[in-house]
Design an enzyme around this catalytic site. Sequence first.
Site, mmCIF file in Angstrom:
data_model
loop_
_atom_site.group_PDB
_atom_site.id
_atom_site.type_symbol
_atom_site.label_atom_id
_atom_site.label_comp_id
_atom_site.label_asym_id
_atom_site.label_seq_id
_atom_site.Cartn_x
_atom_site.Cartn_y
_atom_site.Cartn_z
ATOM 1 N N LYS A 107 -6.981 5.283 -11.842
ATOM 2 C CA LYS A 107 -5.850 5.678 -10.982
ATOM 3 C C LYS A 107 -4.657 6.117 -11.820
ATOM 4 O O LYS A 107 -3.976 7.086 -11.494
ATOM 5 C CB LYS A 107 -5.476 4.519 -10.036
ATOM 6 C CG LYS A 107 -6.517 4.302 -8.935
ATOM 7 C CD LYS A 107 -6.300 3.012 -8.144
ATOM 8 C CE LYS A 107 -7.472 2.795 -7.181
ATOM 9 N NZ LYS A 107 -7.379 1.573 -6.373
ATOM 10 N N GLN A 160 -4.024 -3.780 -6.404
ATOM 11 C CA GLN A 160 -5.483 -3.669 -6.451
ATOM 12 C C GLN A 160 -6.124 -4.920 -5.841
ATOM 13 O O GLN A 160 -5.742 -6.049 -6.152
ATOM 14 C CB GLN A 160 -5.938 -3.481 -7.911
ATOM 15 C CG GLN A 160 -7.411 -3.205 -8.084
ATOM 16 C CD GLN A 160 -7.850 -1.853 -7.531
ATOM 17 O OE1 GLN A 160 -7.058 -0.923 -7.385
ATOM 18 N NE2 GLN A 160 -9.120 -1.737 -7.217
ATOM 19 N N ASP A 185 -1.912 3.064 -0.133
ATOM 20 C CA ASP A 185 -3.283 2.661 0.222
ATOM 21 C C ASP A 185 -3.507 2.755 1.734
ATOM 22 O O ASP A 185 -4.643 2.802 2.192
ATOM 23 C CB ASP A 185 -3.510 1.193 -0.179
ATOM 24 C CG ASP A 185 -4.364 1.029 -1.420
ATOM 25 O OD1 ASP A 185 -5.179 1.925 -1.705
ATOM 26 O OD2 ASP A 185 -4.203 -0.002 -2.102
HETATM 27 N N1 GUN Z 1 -10.215 -2.339 -4.335
HETATM 28 C C1 GUN Z 1 -11.280 -1.562 -4.070
HETATM 29 N N2 GUN Z 1 -10.885 -0.414 -3.490
HETATM 30 C C2 GUN Z 1 -9.544 -0.476 -3.373
HETATM 31 C C3 GUN Z 1 -8.562 0.414 -2.863
HETATM 32 O O1 GUN Z 1 -8.829 1.493 -2.367
HETATM 33 N N3 GUN Z 1 -7.277 -0.030 -2.933
HETATM 34 C C4 GUN Z 1 -6.953 -1.226 -3.459
HETATM 35 N N4 GUN Z 1 -5.672 -1.554 -3.477
HETATM 36 N N5 GUN Z 1 -7.826 -2.067 -3.938
HETATM 37 C C5 GUN Z 1 -9.125 -1.685 -3.892
#
Ligand code: GUN
Length: 287
Positions: A53, A97, A120
């Site tokens: 990311k 996350q 998100d």
């Molecule tokens: N963990 C797995 N996929 C995601 C996501 O799309 N966003 C976040 N914040 N955590 C994750």
Amino acid sequence: MTAQLIDGNALAKQVRAQVAGRTQALKARGIVPKLAIIMVGDDPASAVYTRHKVNDSTETGLEATLERFPATLPEAQLLARIDALNRDGTVHGILVQLPLPRHMDSQKVISAISPGKDVDGFHVANAGALMVGQPGFWPCTPFGCMKMIESIGYPLRGKNAVVIGRSNIVGKPMAMMLLQQSATVTICHSATADLKSHTLQADVIVAAVGKRNVLSADMVKPGAVVIDVGMNRDDQGKLCGDVDFASVREVAGWITPVPGGVGPMTRAMLLANTLTAAERAGGQQPA
Ligand code: GUN
């Protein structure tokens, strides 16, 4: 018939190019779009995801920070850090996350993020906005799936769509997005009595269970659009989706591969959401 592939890598590249252009336009106005990522604990998969990311962001011209905290971090300290980021005018997107350590209440943590920075799209305010069709942030994975369906020019109006999986992150928002495009939507899940009877009626199937071979060729109507959200490992340790790709591709009209399908689109939509957050903060209508 062999299905046409929906190439997530190629489409994600297009999305990133658009985001890069919007980023340049914002920077010309003195606004540098910035994403703040928080990771708590040392889950290896989360470490990989968060690194991706950050790299995606910087390669596209956005600023991104990754703050890592030990798994023992008290929840109150995490909430305090989120509060500081909420108040920081240079930060446009905040992403915590998941999964979080067991002593933390994920929903409470997500709720602490300002909805306008929740790129998100997990905050209840954004889930609610999607439900009633108001502007907000859409969760990146189903948003990416919609872009993939849009990319093939497939008209959803009046079509039967089946979503397999009812998670808050994928299944439920996916169903809402399909409904917004006037598809007739069925959500199937672990308690669904006869999955095949539903999928055989479907013009569009989105598989988002997290289990291999949930969808096989005998469950698919010829010509259907099949979107595979799964990220699993086969017996050889190779990445695979929820769909039995080899057999389903002989029946479906369109299919997304794993890898190279929904995954890259999820990552691209996070950048798009962050840009939208920065544009909104800058008083601009998002593109
Ligand atoms: N963990 C797995 N996929 C995601 C996501 O799309 N966003 C976040 N914040 N955590 C994750």
